[in-house]
Design an enzyme around this catalytic site. Structure first.
Site, mmCIF file in Angstrom:
data_model
loop_
_atom_site.group_PDB
_atom_site.id
_atom_site.type_symbol
_atom_site.label_atom_id
_atom_site.label_comp_id
_atom_site.label_asym_id
_atom_site.label_seq_id
_atom_site.Cartn_x
_atom_site.Cartn_y
_atom_site.Cartn_z
ATOM 1 C CG HIS A 93 -0.434 0.022 2.697
ATOM 2 N ND1 HIS A 93 0.329 -0.964 2.940
ATOM 3 C CD2 HIS A 93 -0.088 1.089 3.357
ATOM 4 C CE1 HIS A 93 0.678 -0.384 4.239
ATOM 5 N NE2 HIS A 93 0.352 0.764 4.523
ATOM 6 C CG HIS B 184 -0.009 4.389 4.531
ATOM 7 N ND1 HIS B 184 -0.898 3.694 5.581
ATOM 8 C CD2 HIS B 184 -0.819 5.265 4.181
ATOM 9 C CE1 HIS B 184 -1.942 4.147 5.736
ATOM 10 N NE2 HIS B 184 -1.893 5.350 4.868
ATOM 11 C CG ASP C 290 4.816 2.752 7.322
ATOM 12 O OD1 ASP C 290 3.940 3.231 6.602
ATOM 13 O OD2 ASP C 290 4.618 2.071 8.123
ATOM 14 C CG HIS C 291 4.355 -0.253 4.229
ATOM 15 N ND1 HIS C 291 4.360 -1.461 4.626
ATOM 16 C CD2 HIS C 291 3.936 0.412 5.372
ATOM 17 C CE1 HIS C 291 3.903 -1.671 5.648
ATOM 18 N NE2 HIS C 291 3.557 -0.674 6.152
ATOM 19 C CG HIS D 244 -4.113 -0.304 6.236
ATOM 20 N ND1 HIS D 244 -3.938 -0.217 7.506
ATOM 21 C CD2 HIS D 244 -3.063 0.574 5.863
ATOM 22 C CE1 HIS D 244 -2.844 0.588 7.889
ATOM 23 N NE2 HIS D 244 -2.311 1.016 6.579
ATOM 24 C CG ASP E 293 0.692 -1.706 7.314
ATOM 25 O OD1 ASP E 293 1.656 -2.287 7.676
ATOM 26 O OD2 ASP E 293 0.849 -0.273 7.537
ATOM 27 C CG HIS F 192 4.049 -3.003 10.508
ATOM 28 N ND1 HIS F 192 2.955 -2.226 11.077
ATOM 29 C CD2 HIS F 192 4.358 -2.213 9.558
ATOM 30 C CE1 HIS F 192 2.618 -1.084 10.484
ATOM 31 N NE2 HIS F 192 3.545 -1.132 9.436
#
Length: 298
Positions: free
Chosen positions: A60, A62, A64-65, A137, A207, A265
């Site tokens: 996804h 975001h 941090d990914h 998510h 996530d 995570h």
């Protein structure tokens, strides 16, 4: 086949954990699941190599990914990579990469092939498949499942000779899964091969909340890498943010018949993961906590 964990922290890094990135080494090929900011240093330390065949799967959009993507592509260009890189991700991933490359004035030295992830089979390679399932998510997100294609069973020379199949090319044909004709009779691979070798399976949740749909998707996985952001006392927060607790990850793994669960995570609020691991092991004893630079033989 080996799992290599490059980043196991959620949302923000800690002094001991980087942001989300997990690699699966498959016969000289790198399958990367997410590419959080800062993943290049652990990638270097893991000696995974800049010029190997690579497919990247983003769960996804975001930060941090996915914020490590552009830096990774730039470094591979500086290493004079020529092998193409395939990137799979939710709608908008191609725009994210293109816009950042344009703003940085960056053009890679190798082809970058962008594909939008949809549910179902994402990659059908000679030795494996990667499939996707929608996660639950706060933004559109996908979980992925790696499935190794099973190999043929053991070839019985005794049975082959008993059926009159001469040693040589015809043996190879049968071992390759095709029938042969001998003296006007058809000999099938099943006549001379034992039970086929089962392929290995590895799941990557990204996530997500634990859902029945994901439990079905990950059914029977040998290894499952699952969102374990919070301890059980913060289950309300997990629901609000679209994440899972370690206990919820363990319950899903148990219900799905997963052999080995690997928690990852982790919220930056946890300096260590001992309590989360204990909560998971009460439900699914074959649970383990990932850590940066951990390598697991699959």
């Amino acid at each position: 086949m080996k799992l290599v964990f490059l980043g196991t922290s959620a949302a923000q890094p800690t002094t001991r954990r980087g942001l989300s990135c997990t690699c699966l080494k498959v016969e000289g090929e790198i399958l990367m699941f997410d590419a959080g900011e800062g993943m290049q240093v652990p990638y270097l330390r893991s000696k995974l190599g800049w010029n190997k065949k690579m497919r990247i799967f983003i769960t996804h959009l975001h930060g941090d990914h996915c914020l490590g993507l552009l830096g990774l592509l730039q470094t591979m260009s500086m290493q004079r990579r020529t092998e193409s890189v395939e990137i799979y991700g939710p709608p908008g991933t191609d725009e994210f990469v293109a816009a950042n490359a344009r703003m940085l004035g960056f053009s890679p030295s190798f082809p970058v092939i962008m594909e939008t992830t949809e549910e179902g089979t994402v990659v059908d390679a000679p030795g494996y498949e990667v499939s996707a399932c929608r996660a639950e998510h706060s933004v559109e997100a996908f979980s992925y499942r790696f499935s190794e294609k099973g190999g043929p069973g053991r070839f019985s020379t005794e049975k082959a000779r008993g059926l009159g199949v001469p040693e040589g090319e015809l043996w190879g044909t049968l071992q390759g899964g095709s029938a042969v004709s001998v003296g006007g009779r058809t000999v099938l691979p099943s006549d001379v091969l034992g039970e086929g070798k089962r392929g290995r399976t590895v799941g990557f949740s990204g996530d997500t909340r634990p859902t029945d749909k994901l439990a079905e998707f990950f059914q029977g996985c040998d290894y499952l890498v699952f969102d374990s952001t919070f301890a059980d006392e913060m289950v309300k927060r997990a629901r609000e943010t679209g994440h899972s607790t370690a206990a919820e990850a363990a319950a899903l793994a148990k219900n799905a018949g997963v052999k080995n669960l690997i928690l990852t995570h982790f919220s930056a609020r946890y300096s260590d993961t001992d309590d989360l691991l204990r909560e998971a092991q009460k439900i699914h004893p074959s649970s383990y906590a990932a850590s940066d630079l951990l390598e697991v033989e699959v």
